[in-house]
Design a protein around this motif. Structure first.
Motif, short mmCIF file in Angstrom:
data_model
loop_
_atom_site.label_atom_id
_atom_site.label_comp_id
_atom_site.label_asym_id
_atom_site.label_seq_id
_atom_site.Cartn_x
_atom_site.Cartn_y
_atom_site.Cartn_z
N ARG A 980 0.83 -1.22 0.00
CA ARG A 980 0.00 0.00 0.00
C ARG A 980 0.85 1.25 0.00
O ARG A 980 0.51 2.25 -0.66
CB ARG A 980 -0.94 -0.02 1.21
N LEU A 981 1.94 1.23 0.74
CA LEU A 981 2.80 2.40 0.78
C LEU A 981 3.46 2.65 -0.57
O LEU A 981 3.60 3.81 -1.00
CB LEU A 981 3.88 2.23 1.86
N LEU A 982 3.87 1.60 -1.24
CA LEU A 982 4.48 1.77 -2.56
C LEU A 982 3.46 2.30 -3.56
O LEU A 982 3.78 3.15 -4.40
CB LEU A 982 5.09 0.45 -3.04
N ASP A 983 2.23 1.79 -3.48
CA ASP A 983 1.16 2.33 -4.34
C ASP A 983 0.96 3.82 -4.04
O ASP A 983 0.83 4.64 -4.95
CB ASP A 983 -0.15 1.58 -4.11
N TYR A 984 0.93 4.13 -2.76
CA TYR A 984 0.70 5.52 -2.35
C TYR A 984 1.83 6.42 -2.84
O TYR A 984 1.60 7.51 -3.37
CB TYR A 984 0.60 5.58 -0.83
N ARG A 985 3.05 5.95 -2.69
CA ARG A 985 4.19 6.78 -3.13
C ARG A 985 4.20 6.95 -4.65
O ARG A 985 4.58 8.00 -5.16
CB ARG A 985 5.50 6.13 -2.68
N THR A 986 3.74 5.92 -5.36
CA THR A 986 3.72 6.01 -6.81
C THR A 986 2.81 7.14 -7.29
O THR A 986 3.12 7.84 -8.25
CB THR A 986 3.25 4.67 -7.42
N VAL A 987 1.68 7.32 -6.59
CA VAL A 987 0.69 8.29 -7.07
C VAL A 987 0.75 9.61 -6.31
O VAL A 987 -0.01 10.53 -6.63
CB VAL A 987 -0.73 7.72 -6.96
N ILE A 988 1.65 9.74 -5.31
CA ILE A 988 1.62 10.92 -4.47
C ILE A 988 1.93 12.18 -5.26
O ILE A 988 1.42 13.26 -4.97
CB ILE A 988 2.61 10.77 -3.28
N SER A 989 2.77 12.05 -6.29
CA SER A 989 3.07 13.22 -7.13
C SER A 989 2.35 13.14 -8.46
O SER A 989 2.64 13.88 -9.39
CB SER A 989 4.59 13.31 -7.37
N ASP A 990 1.38 12.23 -8.54
CA ASP A 990 0.61 12.03 -9.77
C ASP A 990 -0.37 13.19 -9.95
O ASP A 990 -0.84 13.80 -9.00
CB ASP A 990 -0.15 10.70 -9.66
#
Length: 1492
Positions: A980-990
């Protein structure tokens, strides 16, 4: 080829490449310890050019190909070996200069060279010499960049960069022409103006313009040039800057007067203003040309008594039409002060160019820049008309007078470019009681005369007729002294002057007024005197009138006159030597800005005090501390430009030849006190100022003698040169602990001292004083230096040498710790803790993260220094395992640092350090029987680290296997969190805010499931912020509501994880949250939810805290919300189903369908376009059915979007009640969890005469995970079910019956309704020729063939028959009602309808039985609308009705995607029917149906 193979086979030498393609190069083999280092024997400069071209290639390929081609050509010349030695040397210099210049421009690493231009080998240089080489290289490159910029014509961006990098700027303005129809002489006052503060920021530039349209002095034609100087970065940072021009005409009182001989001449009258916004020009944002002319429009005064300042503010706020009148100017921004721009721009700024200085000091006041200007502004006045019938035309006349009353000639300057004048006359505003002049001019008086002079103001009424004007005398006067009795100059700001009245001659006599108070603030001294009366006598000469007032404003710009008494006492210390000690001690209380303005005078005074008391040390420490304070001021960011001033002072003005003795004595005293461990308050400030202290010492000693040994020692200490280094090093080791105490507080300016410390740590053994204290201090020192980035980021060689020194020192000290401080008797937790934190800070520092560097830079570092992270990482691992039973002391404190280390993307390092986690778990489990502390800490730290950029898929793979067998649950927990954290980090600057919200919800749900409230709340507020940013106020409210549910209405202290703003009770936090949530619900028009919370708050206020004031506010708020529900229109949002198909989507979206809640008035097309913009590569699917496997397994992205209909779910409290539409409409699109999408599908053989038999309705029913609206504007759904033709017929008949009942109820309750809708409904059913009735159902379903082929539909057939039977009494009641309401002209129509109904009734009762409604006498009912409740007992649905698939109470199982080719028909088993039979009986004609 075969020939090649044969040839190779016959040769002794064989290889992979033909010999013609292989070139053997010579190499140099060096031994470094046990290693052999092989390097090419090629010319070092050629190798450097090669690697430089490779590094530049990826960056400059498009922009600077020309420069690279030039470098390639030079490389070829170097390799040719044919250049003469002098040309070779020159070319070498050009190549290195070009490489260094390019590296700096590209922000690449600084290359440090030796005297021959080759790259300096850090292995062969001391730390100090390497540092000096970096300094010299930086200076050379900066000089080269300045040359490049001065040689190349700068473009717009270059100008802007230069403007912002320079501390001083100027604006050159050339007045080309002034076009204005005035008819009299005029004065043009041009200046720079800040519209935000409504204040001018420069002197006026005065142009006297003649009545014939030319300058008054014809020689000035085409020579009206001015440069506004001393503008600093603060001025550039102003939001707006205007170039303004106030125009004053000089002539008659009124331009309309024609008898010019009888009119008073020479009166200064307001004419107008001209304004231009030059913000972009002066900030360098606009490209400008020296020859481009700008037109500044002229705006005249509307009336003769309009104030110019008021008109100016109006014009800057809103532009008007100038009618073609105005100024034509050219302008250019110049970088530098007046001296610099005269040198750089001689074609613009020559000796004839007028200089208009800034009102105030420039940001840098250089030594020798003497200024003594006083700017005076006539602000406003208030004058009574006394015995006159109209208000006065007041003119203010000002002189500068000495104490004898004599006027000081030529002491007033109206503006730059104008000759000094003796007398100033103000602008006259016609018949204005309260004139507001806002006229600024300069008073220039010699410094020695300042104590004697004062300003005298005379007030005179001016008449428009010359004969009357001559008889007018001065009616009042005012005055003000420029110097106070304590020797300070008049304070800046406004001054309300006393206005005196009396005989005109007496008013000019200084003896009659000079002893009186000049300002109203001074009248306190004269308490009880007659001055406070309205018009009282002062002696026998003047009287003071409170009916008149006069205000001026002053600004002193003087490098010799101060407004601060304490600073004046220090500067003139000889006059009051008994106060010297007090003045020195209070220097630090003086405003820093005042001190730096008088920097040279203050320093001169300090060193004079020191030298004149050379025989005693009474003032040495006080002077030294004052000097430290001043140096500290200049080190402050606010005054950093004064570094240049201080350097200039030391080099050019400092002359205290014996100061070095005093300075060294105090410095030594401080160091001795500190080395003994005693408290020394000023040691830190002293060491921060050490650079300039030594410069003063060196300069003083050099002035005295160039051969003194003391100078050599200091220079050796500073520059690390000569044979004295060993002695200096011994001194440094002796003072090492003192340096350790202080150097961590130093900034980049002290890098030389840091470099010396590094050199000492490199070569010296450990000292023999307290080892434990030394190690602790050194670890703190190293850690602080690592975190502070001592050197510039491009000083890579210096940084890597520093890291290598740190690495060696840390490893050396680690061995000492193992030998001295590992056993239980000597184990020191804090020391080991400092070691681990230092080691982790070292391994995680930015300069060692090779993955962020270019391939070329990474290879250079690895070849020269290796990967230091691995070395220190393995050392950390070894040190950890050596701790033994002491490991428990570092759990959970070391979990975060170790995690930060393991997240570094270096495979071997991860493999070596991740097992430490298992060791920690095992250690805590052995100690406590669980590892909760470790688990909590790693979850908390994982969240922060992964969000900050650490971790990847590979880390998750490495983390899980070693722990899998022992702690399955924990591994699953960490793995789930990491995903979940990796998913979150992927889209945080999306760009996709929706994706960020989805991942945030996934995380907060995860933390909720594992009961981590603090993290759960943290992500709740992140989600709230995302919603508020896009005005999703309803969703933001629901998000905060989740936090409030964790709190109780209690006065208990709120747990730390639930706190919002410091310690509070749960009640306080919950109340605060409710207020915020109610506000969000109000903005989102969700007043029903807001009312619920208001009621809860009201109950607390009334029953628990008894705060009736808050209760009344809450009830008023409720009332407002109820009113909003009934009166404010709330558009119903559309709902959209969105499916994401294809492997191109992330896992949290892939192959999932979501229901999105649209915004108000948002169309599907707009929603779809916005959706597709978030996924530019996605393909839109134009179908609404489930896509094929080919699409779902495709690597691409496919999006499906269509509108769905929410299914109304009436709250139980509203069922079977007459509810207004405004209330019921809300529930049609809110609190919904079920959605329908229906489309007709024809199956089997289509009968043209009866399409119902083959028409299937494919209805997709979506169930969302939560009701909408909620914490998101969308939720994931389950999918599809289909209905058969028979079920379609049942639904149609149910809807028809419900429609009849609804209309009967409406007409029963409202006699004003038109009859036509009822007529059309009834006729369409009873007349088969119109709609066909239910006859087609009979042909389709009530046949033996259908019954035999569909035995499972027996209940549904009975249900349909029952619905047909119930329709008859409903139609009968409707026709009866129609007969009572029908008009005479529609009577035939009604009769035919009754006839058709009789035939229909006869047939239906025969086939399907008789159904009867209860008798109902309308006359006995006071509420006809309650007919439905009367029917309810008679129309209770039989069991066949309970099975209908109506829009209420039907449960559909989750959708399972069918295989291709399979039927979409959902079978209804007997067990399913029995299940439905157990559900509550549902009346299809209840209130829910009516409200639909």
């Amino acid at each position: 080829n075969s020939k090649g193979s044969e040839h190779l086979g016959t040769c002794d030498i064989s290889g992979a490449f033909p010999a013609s393609f292989v070139e053997l190069k010579e190499v140099i083999i060096e031994r470094r310890g046990d290693e052999e280092v092989v390097t090419s024997a090629e010319m070092p400069l050629v190798k450097e050019v090669t690697t430089t071209l490779r590094e530049w290639g990826s960056i400059w390929k498009q922009l600077f190909v020309g420069l690279m081609l030039e470098l390639m050509e030079w490389r070829s010349q170097l390799l040719s070996g044919t250049l003469p030695s002098d040309e070779f040397k020159e070319l070498k210099q050009k190549v290195t200069s070009k490489i260094d210049y390019g590296n700096k421009i590209l922000e690449l690493d600084l290359v440090v060279r030796d005297t021959n231009g080759n790259i300096l080998d850090p292995e062969k240089a001391s730390v100090i010499s390497l540092f000096r080489a970096h300094e010299n290289a930086t200076a050379k490159i900066m000089e080269r960049i300045k040359e490049e910029q001065s040689n190349v014509q700068m473009d717009h961006s270059g100008i802007s960069a230069r403007i912002h990098s320079s501390p001083t700027h100027s604006l050159f303005v050339f007045v080309r022409n002034f076009v204005c129809r005035i008819g009299e002489d005029s004065e043009l006052f041009m200046c720079l103006y800040d519209p935000q503060k409504q204040a001018i920021i420069s002197e006026n530039y005065l142009v006297r313009w003649g009545s014939k349209g030319f300058p008054a002095e014809i020689d000035m034609l085409n020579n009206l040039k001015v440069v506004f100087t001393d503008l600093g970065t603060k001025d550039l940072n102003r939001e707006k800057i205007y170039l303004i021009c106030k125009i004053v005409r000089v002539g008659r009182m009124d331009l309309k007067e024609t008898h010019t001989k009888k009119c008073t001449q020479g009166l200064r009258r307001p004419c107008g203003v001209a304004v231009m916004d030059i913000s972009d020009i002066i900030k360098g944002k606009m490209e400008f040309d020296e020859e481009k002319q700008y037109f500044i429009p002229f705006h005249p005064v509307v009336a003769e008594n309009d104030f110019l300042h008021t008109l100016l503010n109006k014009v800057t706020a809103s532009r008007g039409d100038s009618g073609g009148q105005g100024l034509w100017v050219t302008m250019k921004v110049l970088v530098g002060d007046i001296v610099q721009i005269r040198k750089d721009y001689p074609h613009l700024v020559d000796r004839s160019t007028v200089v208009a200085r800034k009102l105030g000091f420039p940001e840098i006041i250089m030594p020798g820049d003497i200024r003594n200007d006083i700017y005076l502004t006539l602000v406003a006045g208030d004058f009574d008309k006394y015995n006159k019938t109209t208000q006065k035309n007041v003119e203010v006349i000002m002189w500068v007078c000495d104490e004898e009353g004599k006027v000081v000639a030529n002491s007033i300057c109206l503006g730059a470019g104008d000759r000094p004048v003796t007398e100033y006359k103000s602008v006259i505003y016609y018949q204005v009681k309260q004139p507001r002049w806002m006229e600024t001019f300069k008073v220039a008086i010699p410094l020695e005369e300042m104590q004697r002079v004062h300003l005298r103001f005379m007030f005179r009424h001016r008449s428009s007729q010359e004969s009357k004007d001559k008889s007018e005398k001065n009616f009042a006067m005012a005055f003000v002294r420029l110097m106070k009795e304590d020797g300070t100059v008049l304070q800046d700001g406004q001054h309300d002057l006393m206005v005196f009245k009396g005989d005109s001659k007496r008013m000019e006599d200084v003896n009659s007024y000079l002893s009186l108070p000049s300002t109203r603030s001074q009248t306190d001294i004269y308490k009880g005197s007659t001055l406070m009366r309205s018009s009282s006598s002062v002696g026998t000469a003047l009287s003071v009138s409170s009916r008149d007032s006069f205000t001026i404003s002053t600004l002193v710009c003087s490098t010799k006159l101060t407004q601060n008494v304490r600073l004046l006492g220090l500067l003139k210390w000889r006059t009051r030597p008994e106060l010297l000690k007090e003045n020195l001690e209070k220097l630090r209380l003086i405003d820093g800005e005042e001190v730096v303005k008088f920097l040279q005078d203050t320093l001169d005074a300090l060193f004079n005090i020191m030298m004149e008391h050379s025989q005693t040390d009474d003032y040495d420490i006080l002077v030294f501390d004052a000097l430290i304070y001043i140096i500290g001021l200049i080190a402050d960011r606010k005054f950093q430009h004064f570094n240049t001033v201080l350097e200039a002072y030391i080099k050019q003005h400092f002359s205290a030849t014996l100061a070095y003795k005093k300075l060294m004595s105090v410095l030594k005293t401080y160091l001795d006190v500190s080395s003994r461990g005693e408290q020394c308050e000023n040691i830190l400030r002293t060491l921060k100022a050490l650079e300039y202290i030594f410069k003063f010492i060196v300069r003083s000693r050099m002035l005295y003698s160039h051969v003194c040994v003391c100078v050599c020692l200091i220079i050796s200490l500073l520059f690390n040169q000569g044979n004295t280094f060993q002695h200096v090093e011994d001194v440094v080791v002796t003072l090492l602990r003192t340096i350790n105490h202080t150097v961590i507080y130093m900034g980049r300016d002290h890098t030389l001292i840091v470099s010396t410390v590094l050199d000492t740590h490199t070569h010296k053994p450990l000292p023999y004083f307290s080892l434990q204290d030394f190690l602790m201090e050194t670890f703190l020192l190293f850690k602080d230096l690592i975190g502070k980035h001592v050197y510039h980021s491009d000083w890579v060689a210096m940084i890597m040498v520093q890291n290598r020194v740190f690495l060696r020192a840390i490893n050396t000290y680690a061995e000492t710790m193992i030998h001295k401080f590992l056993d239980n008797n000597n184990f020191e937790v804090q020391l080991w803790n400092n070691y681990f934190h230092l080691a982790v800070a070292f391994i995680t520092q930015e300069s060692l993260q090779l993955q962020h560097f270019s391939h070329t830079k990474r290879n250079k570092i690895l070849a020269k220094y290796g990967d230091m992270r691995r070395l220190i990482g393995f050392a950390i691992r070894d040190m950890w395992y050596k701790l033994g039973v002491n490991k428990i002391c570092f759990i959970p404190g070391m979990v975060g640092p170790i995690l930060e280390m393991t997240l570094i993307p270096e495979e071997e390092l991860r493999r070596a350090t991740i097992p430490i986690f298992f060791d920690m778990m095992q250690c805590e489990h052995n100690h406590s029987g669980h590892f909760k502390k470790f688990e909590n800490e790693i979850i908390l730290k994982l969240d922060h680290e992964v969000e900050g950029g650490g971790g990847d898929e590979r880390y998750m793979e490495l983390l899980c296997p070693p722990l899998l067998v022992e702690v399955k649950h924990f591994v699953a927990l960490v793995k789930g969190l990491l995903e979940r954290l990796l998913d979150y980090r992927t889209v945080i600057s999306d760009d996709s805010r929706n994706n960020r919200m989805s991942c945030t919800v996934n995380l907060l749900n995860f933390y909720k499931d594992i009961n981590r409230e603090a993290m759960y709340i943290r992500y709740l507020y992140k989600l709230r912020d995302l919603h508020v940013d896009v005005e999703n106020y309803t969703e933001a409210a629901y998000t905060l509501l989740l936090h409030s549910k964790l709190l109780k209405w209690a006065d208990d202290q709120c747990p730390p994880q639930l706190e919002c703003n410091g310690p509070q009770s749960q009640r306080q936090v919950k109340e605060m949250l409710y207020d915020t949530i109610i506000g969000y619900f109000d903005k989102g028009k969700m007043w029903e939810e807001a009312i619920t919370l208001c009621k809860e708050l009201a109950e607390q206020y009334e029953m628990e805290v008894f705060d009736y004031e808050l209760l009344s506010q809450s009830l008023k708020q409720q009332a407002k919300f109820y009113e909003n529900i009934m009166k404010i229109l709330r558009p119903k949002p559309d709902y959209f189903a969105v499916g994401y198909y294809g492997c191109g989507f992330p896992l949290f979206l892939r192959d999932k369908v979501f229901i999105h809640r649209g915004k108000e008035y948002e169309r599907r097309e707009d929603f779809q376009n916005q959706l597709l913009s978030q996924f530019p590569s996605a393909v839109k699917l134009n179908t609404t059915h489930m896509p094929e496997d080919e699409i779902r397994k495709s690597p691409h992205q496919y999006i499906q979007c269509f509108t769905v209909q929410p299914v109304l779910e009436i709250p139980p409290c509203l069922k079977n009640k007459p509810v207004p539409d405004q209330i019921i409409n809300f529930y049609k699109s809110n609190y919904v969890q079920r959605f329908h999408y229906s489309r007709p599908v024809m199956k089997g053989t289509v009968d043209p005469s009866n399409e119902f038999a083959s028409m299937w309705i494919e209805r997709t029913t979506f169930f969302t995970a939560y009701k909408l609206p909620g914490i998101l504007r969308w939720f994931e759904v389950t999918n599809m079910s289909t209905i058969s033709p028979l079920e379609n017929a049942i639904e149609t008949m149910s809807n028809t019956n419900e429609k009849i009942l609804t209309m009967i109820n409406q007409y029963q309750g409202d006699d004003s309704l038109p009859i036509n809708p009822l007529s059309m409904l009834l006729n369409g059913i009873v007349d088969p020729a119109v709609m066909g009735g239910f006859a087609k159902y009979e042909k389709a379903f009530f046949t033996e063939e259908y019954v035999q082929s569909h035995p499972q539909d027996k209940d549904n057939l009975n249900h349909l028959k029952d619905l047909i039977a119930w329709q008859t009494p409903l139609l009968g009641r409707g026709i009866t009602l129609h007969g009572k309401r029908v008009t005479d002209d529609l009577r035939p129509f009604h009769d035919r309808m009754e006839e058709c109904f009789k035939q229909l009734k006869k047939k239906v009762e025969k086939e399907y039985g008789v159904r009867e409604l209860p008798d109902f006498d309308e006359r006995k009912s006071s509420r006809p609308r309650s007919l439905m409740r009367s029917y309810r007992q008679s129309i209770i649905s039989i069991s066949s009705m309970a099975g209908s698939d109506n829009s209420e109470g039907t449960y559909l199982p989750p959708y399972v995607p069918p295989h291709r080719g399979s039927s979409h028909t959902r079978s209804r088993s007997d067990s399913g029917s029995r299940d439905r039979m157990t559900e509550p009986v549902v009346n299809p004609y209840d209130f829910a149906a009516l409200c639909d």
